[in-house]
Design an enzyme around this catalytic site. Structure first.
Site, short mmCIF file in Angstrom:
data_model
loop_
_atom_site.label_atom_id
_atom_site.label_comp_id
_atom_site.label_asym_id
_atom_site.label_seq_id
_atom_site.Cartn_x
_atom_site.Cartn_y
_atom_site.Cartn_z
N CYS A 1 0.82 -1.22 0.00
CA CYS A 1 0.00 0.00 0.00
C CYS A 1 0.85 1.27 0.00
O CYS A 1 0.34 2.35 -0.28
CB CYS A 1 -0.93 0.02 1.20
SG CYS A 1 -1.86 -1.49 1.38
N HIS B 1 -3.51 6.96 2.92
CA HIS B 1 -3.92 5.63 2.46
C HIS B 1 -5.29 5.33 3.07
O HIS B 1 -5.54 5.63 4.24
CB HIS B 1 -2.89 4.60 2.90
CG HIS B 1 -3.30 3.19 2.59
ND1 HIS B 1 -3.82 2.84 1.37
CD2 HIS B 1 -3.27 2.06 3.34
CE1 HIS B 1 -4.10 1.55 1.39
NE2 HIS B 1 -3.78 1.05 2.56
N ASN C 1 -10.19 -0.54 0.69
CA ASN C 1 -8.74 -0.46 0.58
C ASN C 1 -8.30 -1.01 -0.78
O ASN C 1 -8.49 -2.19 -1.05
CB ASN C 1 -8.13 -1.29 1.73
CG ASN C 1 -6.62 -1.27 1.75
OD1 ASN C 1 -5.97 -0.85 0.80
ND2 ASN C 1 -6.05 -1.74 2.86
O1 UT7 Z 1 -3.44 -1.61 3.78
C1 UT7 Z 1 -3.08 -2.29 4.95
C2 UT7 Z 1 -4.02 -3.43 5.14
N1 UT7 Z 1 -4.67 -3.65 6.35
C3 UT7 Z 1 -5.22 -2.79 7.23
O2 UT7 Z 1 -5.11 -1.62 7.18
C4 UT7 Z 1 -6.05 -3.42 8.31
C5 UT7 Z 1 -5.85 -2.82 9.65
N2 UT7 Z 1 -6.76 -3.41 10.60
C6 UT7 Z 1 -8.08 -3.07 10.67
O3 UT7 Z 1 -8.53 -2.24 9.91
C7 UT7 Z 1 -8.91 -3.72 11.73
O4 UT7 Z 1 -8.09 -4.44 12.60
C8 UT7 Z 1 -10.03 -4.67 11.17
C9 UT7 Z 1 -11.08 -3.83 10.47
C10 UT7 Z 1 -9.41 -5.67 10.22
C11 UT7 Z 1 -10.68 -5.39 12.32
O5 UT7 Z 1 -11.21 -4.47 13.24
P1 UT7 Z 1 -10.91 -4.63 14.81
O6 UT7 Z 1 -11.66 -3.58 15.49
O7 UT7 Z 1 -9.41 -4.64 14.98
O8 UT7 Z 1 -11.55 -6.03 15.11
P2 UT7 Z 1 -10.83 -7.31 15.74
O9 UT7 Z 1 -9.91 -7.93 14.75
O10 UT7 Z 1 -10.31 -6.94 17.07
O11 UT7 Z 1 -12.08 -8.26 15.88
C12 UT7 Z 1 -13.15 -7.99 16.77
C13 UT7 Z 1 -14.18 -9.09 16.62
C14 UT7 Z 1 -13.58 -10.49 16.57
O12 UT7 Z 1 -14.43 -11.34 17.31
P3 UT7 Z 1 -13.95 -11.84 18.76
O13 UT7 Z 1 -12.67 -12.57 18.51
O14 UT7 Z 1 -13.79 -10.60 19.57
O15 UT7 Z 1 -15.09 -12.70 19.15
C15 UT7 Z 1 -13.66 -10.87 15.11
O16 UT7 Z 1 -13.81 -12.25 14.90
O17 UT7 Z 1 -14.89 -8.91 15.37
C16 UT7 Z 1 -14.89 -10.15 14.66
N3 UT7 Z 1 -14.90 -9.86 13.21
C17 UT7 Z 1 -16.03 -9.63 12.53
N4 UT7 Z 1 -17.31 -9.58 12.89
C18 UT7 Z 1 -18.22 -9.29 11.93
C19 UT7 Z 1 -13.85 -9.78 12.38
N5 UT7 Z 1 -14.26 -9.49 11.13
C20 UT7 Z 1 -15.61 -9.39 11.20
C21 UT7 Z 1 -16.61 -9.11 10.24
N6 UT7 Z 1 -17.89 -9.07 10.66
N7 UT7 Z 1 -16.32 -8.87 8.95
#
Ligand code: UT7
Length: 328
Positions: free
Chosen positions: A115, A255, A285
């Protein structure tokens, strides 16, 4: 920056027509529009048509950038395509684009910095022009992330989309153009965001496909923490190198990975949202394409005036980061 002043002469962007909405994703994986919007700010993304590859997206964006710059393809000395989804391993997507454009005298190569690739590309091209080695360069950020996204993995499939953005670089009057670049990498974070299969370490096989190693793997939480830290640091360092402060920023072009990451960068830089181009809601993204698409939209929509001080900043797989300060 030393040497001749170098700036952006024209920008262009292209996003495929097909929209993949949160509602549609709700039918594909266990997720909800509410979760996606509140955690990421994304409402829809664009998906390339089956017959479109990265070079096709890059081509459309490049035509617009060349027209905006008033430069014909055969005047280009250099083409850099930043991408992690090349049409194929080789030849490079830049060579394929060179042929499509008819840019016969241009040197062409791809650049892999995920990215952050567009900012890495700008820094490379600006260096060639600043020394006087080249007159005009085309820098493209283009990705078809839908081709490497696992649509059974809700952690990643809600985030990514396809698109391309391009910029033509050349000499500009004294006092304008790029003032600084801040590029960085931390290879120790390579396992947080990658595609493991299909390369020389783990060549494509029935096993790599069965294990879904040809798709993006991401540790979202760790990448998030890294992103929040590095976006502010990189932007501040680029400003310092340019001899400017946060209060001098007219427009931030970040980004577009997650609205919460963008908001934390705005807080760190003391900027209101109206000094930032935000389109993550409409495109998700797009990796290397995110920054140049946002920049092209900012220009098209009249958010950028002559003399404005812009900060471009991004982060990505590698891990990598990059920021640049330029006077429009
Ligand atoms: O260009 C670079 C590429 N990547 C990025 O920039 C990504 C950077 N990271 C992020 O944007 C965030 O970490 C995410 C959007 C990917 C995730 O958000 P988060 O607030 O960090 O959520 P999390 O990973 O802490 O997950 C919270 C919960 C989890 O459940 P448990 O383990 O707490 O029960 C996940 O399983 O949300 C769950 N979860 C979802 N629920 C519904 C993860 N993805 C989803 C989904 N829908 N799509």
């Amino acid at each position: 920056m030393n040497g001749f002043p170098v700036g952006i002469l024209g920008t262009g962007m292209y996003a495929p027509e097909r929209r993949l909405t949160n509602q549609e994703l709700e039918t594909m994986v266990e997720t909800s529009d509410e979760w996606i919007v509140s955690r990421t700010g994304i409402r829809e993304r664009r998906i390339a048509a089956p017959e479109q590859a990265t070079s096709d997206l890059a081509y459309e964006a490049s035509l617009k950038a060349l027209a905006a710059a008033g430069i014909s393809a055969d005047q280009l000395d250099l083409i850099i395509v930043a991408t992690i989804t090349p049409d194929m391993f080789f030849p490079s997507t830049a060579c394929i684009l060179q042929e499509k454009l008819g840019a016969k005298k241009a040197a062409a190569f791809d650049l892999s910095a995920a990215c952050s690739g567009f900012i890495y590309g700008l820094a490379n091209a600006a260096g060639f022009i600043a020394t006087g080695a080249y007159q005009y360069a085309l820098v493209v950020g283009a990705d078809c992330l839908s081709r490497i996204t696992d649509y059974t993995d809700r952690n990643t499939c809600i985030l990514f989309g396809d698109g391309a953005g391009a910029a033509v670089l050349g000499r500009v009057p004294e006092g304008r153009g790029f003032r600084s670049f801040e590029l960085g990498a931390d290879g120790s974070g390579g396992e947080l965001l990658n595609i493991r299969g299909g390369g020389s370490r783990l060549p494509a096989s029935e096993k790599t496909i069965a294990e879904r190693n040809h798709y993006i793997y991401m540790n979202g939480r760790e990448v998030f923490k890294f992103a929040v830290r590095v976006m502010g640091n990189a932007a501040e360092e680029a400003l310092r190198k340019a001899g400017l402060g946060k209060e001098d920023i007219d427009l931030l072009v970040p980004h577009q990975a997650n609205i919460r990451i963008i908001q934390s960068a705005l807080e760190r830089l003391n900027l209101p949202e109206d000094k930032c181009l935000i389109n993550v809601d409409r495109y998700g993204n797009m990796s290397a394409a995110s920054i140049p698409v946002a920049l092209a939209e900012a220009v098209e929509e009249g958010h950028v005036r002559e003399g404005d001080r812009l900060v471009l900043v991004g982060f990505g797989g590698g891990l990598t980061w990059g920021a640049s300060v330029l006077v429009w």
